[in-house]
Motif scaffolding. Structure first.
Motif, short mmCIF file in Angstrom:
data_model
loop_
_atom_site.label_atom_id
_atom_site.label_comp_id
_atom_site.label_asym_id
_atom_site.label_seq_id
_atom_site.Cartn_x
_atom_site.Cartn_y
_atom_site.Cartn_z
N GLY A 1 10.99 -5.27 -18.38
CA GLY A 1 12.28 -4.69 -18.02
C GLY A 1 12.84 -3.80 -19.11
N GLY A 2 12.69 -4.22 -20.38
CA GLY A 2 13.20 -3.42 -21.49
C GLY A 2 12.47 -2.09 -21.64
N SER A 3 11.20 -2.06 -21.29
CA SER A 3 10.44 -0.81 -21.37
C SER A 3 10.89 0.20 -20.33
CB SER A 3 8.94 -1.10 -21.18
OG SER A 3 8.47 -2.00 -22.15
N GLN A 4 11.54 -0.30 -19.27
CA GLN A 4 11.97 0.57 -18.18
C GLN A 4 13.48 0.75 -18.13
OE1 GLN A 4 9.59 -0.32 -14.42
NE2 GLN A 4 9.13 -2.14 -15.61
N ILE A 5 14.17 0.50 -19.24
CA ILE A 5 15.62 0.62 -19.27
C ILE A 5 16.03 2.06 -18.93
CG2 ILE A 5 15.60 1.05 -21.77
CD1 ILE A 5 18.31 -0.38 -21.88
N TYR B 1 13.83 9.92 -20.15
CA TYR B 1 13.15 11.20 -20.42
C TYR B 1 12.26 11.60 -19.25
CZ TYR B 1 10.81 14.80 -23.22
OH TYR B 1 10.32 15.99 -23.69
N VAL B 2 11.59 10.61 -18.65
CA VAL B 2 10.78 10.87 -17.46
C VAL B 2 11.66 11.42 -16.34
CG1 VAL B 2 9.42 9.79 -15.62
CG2 VAL B 2 8.98 9.19 -18.01
N MET C 1 3.76 10.89 -18.51
CA MET C 1 4.54 9.96 -19.34
C MET C 1 4.65 8.60 -18.67
SD MET C 1 7.62 12.07 -21.18
CE MET C 1 8.29 12.80 -19.68
N ALA C 2 4.81 8.60 -17.35
CA ALA C 2 4.89 7.34 -16.62
C ALA C 2 3.58 6.55 -16.73
CB ALA C 2 5.23 7.60 -15.15
N VAL C 3 2.46 7.26 -16.69
CA VAL C 3 1.15 6.60 -16.84
C VAL C 3 1.03 5.99 -18.23
CG1 VAL C 3 -1.33 7.01 -16.99
CG2 VAL C 3 -0.02 8.03 -15.12
N ILE C 4 1.44 6.72 -19.25
CA ILE C 4 1.37 6.20 -20.62
C ILE C 4 2.26 4.97 -20.76
CG2 ILE C 4 1.96 6.72 -23.02
CD1 ILE C 4 1.14 9.60 -22.49
N LEU C 5 3.45 5.02 -20.18
CA LEU C 5 4.35 3.87 -20.24
C LEU C 5 3.74 2.68 -19.50
CD1 LEU C 5 7.10 2.66 -21.00
CD2 LEU C 5 8.00 3.58 -18.85
N GLY C 6 3.12 2.93 -18.35
CA GLY C 6 2.49 1.86 -17.60
C GLY C 6 1.36 1.21 -18.38
N VAL C 7 0.54 2.02 -19.04
CA VAL C 7 -0.55 1.49 -19.86
C VAL C 7 0.00 0.67 -21.02
CG1 VAL C 7 -2.46 2.13 -21.39
CG2 VAL C 7 -2.16 3.32 -19.21
N PHE C 8 1.06 1.16 -21.63
CA PHE C 8 1.70 0.43 -22.74
C PHE C 8 2.19 -0.94 -22.28
CE2 PHE C 8 5.82 -0.69 -24.65
CZ PHE C 8 5.42 -0.92 -25.96
N ILE C 9 2.88 -0.98 -21.13
CA ILE C 9 3.38 -2.26 -20.60
C ILE C 9 2.23 -3.19 -20.28
CG2 ILE C 9 4.60 -3.33 -18.67
CD1 ILE C 9 6.35 -0.84 -18.51
N PHE C 10 1.15 -2.65 -19.70
CA PHE C 10 -0.01 -3.48 -19.35
C PHE C 10 -0.64 -4.08 -20.60
CE2 PHE C 10 -4.63 -3.80 -18.83
CZ PHE C 10 -4.70 -4.71 -17.80
N LEU D 1 0.82 -1.21 0.00
CA LEU D 1 0.00 0.00 0.00
C LEU D 1 0.86 1.27 0.00
CD1 LEU D 1 -2.80 -1.01 2.54
CD2 LEU D 1 -2.97 -0.89 0.05
N LEU D 2 1.92 1.27 0.82
CA LEU D 2 2.75 2.47 0.97
C LEU D 2 3.69 2.68 -0.20
CD1 LEU D 2 3.64 2.31 4.77
CD2 LEU D 2 2.03 3.86 3.65
N PHE D 3 4.30 1.59 -0.69
CA PHE D 3 5.34 1.71 -1.71
C PHE D 3 4.90 1.22 -3.08
CE2 PHE D 3 7.45 1.01 2.41
CZ PHE D 3 8.10 2.24 2.53
N GLY D 4 3.68 0.74 -3.20
CA GLY D 4 3.17 0.27 -4.48
C GLY D 4 1.93 1.00 -4.93
N LEU D 5 0.82 0.75 -4.25
CA LEU D 5 -0.47 1.30 -4.67
C LEU D 5 -0.53 2.82 -4.51
CD1 LEU D 5 -3.28 0.68 -5.73
CD2 LEU D 5 -4.04 0.37 -3.37
N PHE D 6 -0.11 3.32 -3.34
CA PHE D 6 -0.19 4.77 -3.10
C PHE D 6 0.63 5.58 -4.11
CE2 PHE D 6 1.58 8.59 -1.04
CZ PHE D 6 0.39 9.31 -0.86
N PRO D 7 1.89 5.21 -4.41
CA PRO D 7 2.64 5.98 -5.43
C PRO D 7 1.99 5.95 -6.79
CG PRO D 7 4.15 4.66 -4.11
CD PRO D 7 2.76 4.22 -3.74
N VAL D 8 1.39 4.80 -7.15
CA VAL D 8 0.73 4.70 -8.46
C VAL D 8 -0.47 5.64 -8.53
CG1 VAL D 8 -0.62 3.18 -9.96
CG2 VAL D 8 1.52 2.36 -8.94
#
Length: 296
Positions: free
Chosen positions: A225-229, A252-253, A269-278, A27-34
């Motif tokens: 992993g490659g998407s987050q290089i 770039y982020v 940009m982080a949200v867009i990258l997250g949606v892309f990975i999902f 909750l503290l280090f995963g869900l809340f930051p997202v």
């Protein structure tokens, strides 16, 4: 209505206490930051002051940002090394799965980069790629080939980082394939041999289908992993390379968030990258479901 015993309630409370630390951690280090980052993507925020809500303003700016598209292209280009790494790791696993002297030593040698510091390896390869005294160009000089300044040339920087990433992850994929190969029943190979199947047919009809779950795992984790290089790019080309030719999306982020203090823009940009990975991961799971099979 039955009342639960005192012992049952005590065991239940103890169970809740045991799962409380990981749940709180998530909750503290995963869900809340997202969630916070998602909200921040709709604001104009420098990371310190007040968050001014601007709606879809950041997303509109991103879709007209040439550097974002260049960073996305660079990221996708460097991910082309994933199938190359999968093929090489499978071939290595097939070779090291034989009962010949020295295989244990080679297994250890190939796995050393996996457990080594990524930052240290990036510095090592940065030195190796140096255009003046790097080990790569010294090797090419032996054959009369004048190598380029790999990390300063916009045409060679992405393949250079891609080669390093393949080398870094080769041992991990090889180890997974090795475990999968050793779990394949030898009866299949004996039956294929009796039927007159050659090595290529055995590989295509038995080995490859049987290691498919491992391949699926490697593909999914490699794409994530490659998407987050980031570390390789940040250390080997701290400015993003010539004409921003090596900058990844995460790089770039990072620049927008901590260099320009545009936290809201970086969050978008982080949200867009997250949606892309999902989406890519979901497609992989669907494709795997359609081609999977069970063996009793």
């Amino acid at each position: 209505m039955k009342t639960k015993s005192k012992l049952y309630r005590k065991e239940m409370y103890n169970g809740y206490l045991f799962i409380l630390p990981p749940v709180l951690g998530f909750l503290l280090f995963g869900l809340f930051p997202v969630v916070y980052s998602f909200y921040g993507s709709f604001t104009d925020w420098d990371g310190l002051g007040h968050m001014d809500f601007i709606g879809l303003g950041n997303y509109k700016d991103i879709f007209t940002d040439e550097l974002f598209y260049k960073a996305m292209f660079n990221t996708l280009f460097m991910m082309l090394g994933i199938p190359v790494g999968i093929f090489m790791s499978l071939m290595l696993a097939l070779g090291l799965n034989r009962r010949i002297p020295g295989t244990t030593v080679f297994r250890v040698v190939y796995y050393i980069p996996v457990i080594s510091s990524l930052a240290a390896i990036s510095i090592l390869w940065q030195w190796a790629y140096n255009g003046d005294y790097g080990l790569v160009n010294q090797f090419l000089d032996l054959f009369g080939i004048k190598g380029p300044n790999w990390l300063m040339d916009k045409y060679t920087v992405k393949p250079a980082i891609m080669i390093m990433a393949i080398w870094k992850g080769l041992g991990f994929s090889m180890l997974l394939y090795l475990a999968a190969l050793q779990s394949i029943p030898k009866d299949y190979y004996e039956a294929a041999q009796l039927d007159g199947a050659n090595a290529l047919q055995t590989l295509r009809k038995i080995t490859w289908p049987m290691v498919k779950p491992v391949t699926f795992f490697i593909v999914v984790t490699s794409i994530i992993g490659g998407s987050q290089i980031f570390i390789e790019v940040n250390i080997m080309t701290s400015t993003g390379g010539a004409e921003y030719s090596s900058a990844s999306v995460v790089f770039y982020v990072f620049q927008k968030a901590f260099g320009n203090l545009q936290m809201g823009y970086a969050s978008a940009m982080a949200v867009i990258l997250g949606v892309f990975i999902f989406i890519v991961t979901l497609i992989q799971f669907k494709m795997n479901e359609r081609t999977s099979y069970d063996i009793d």
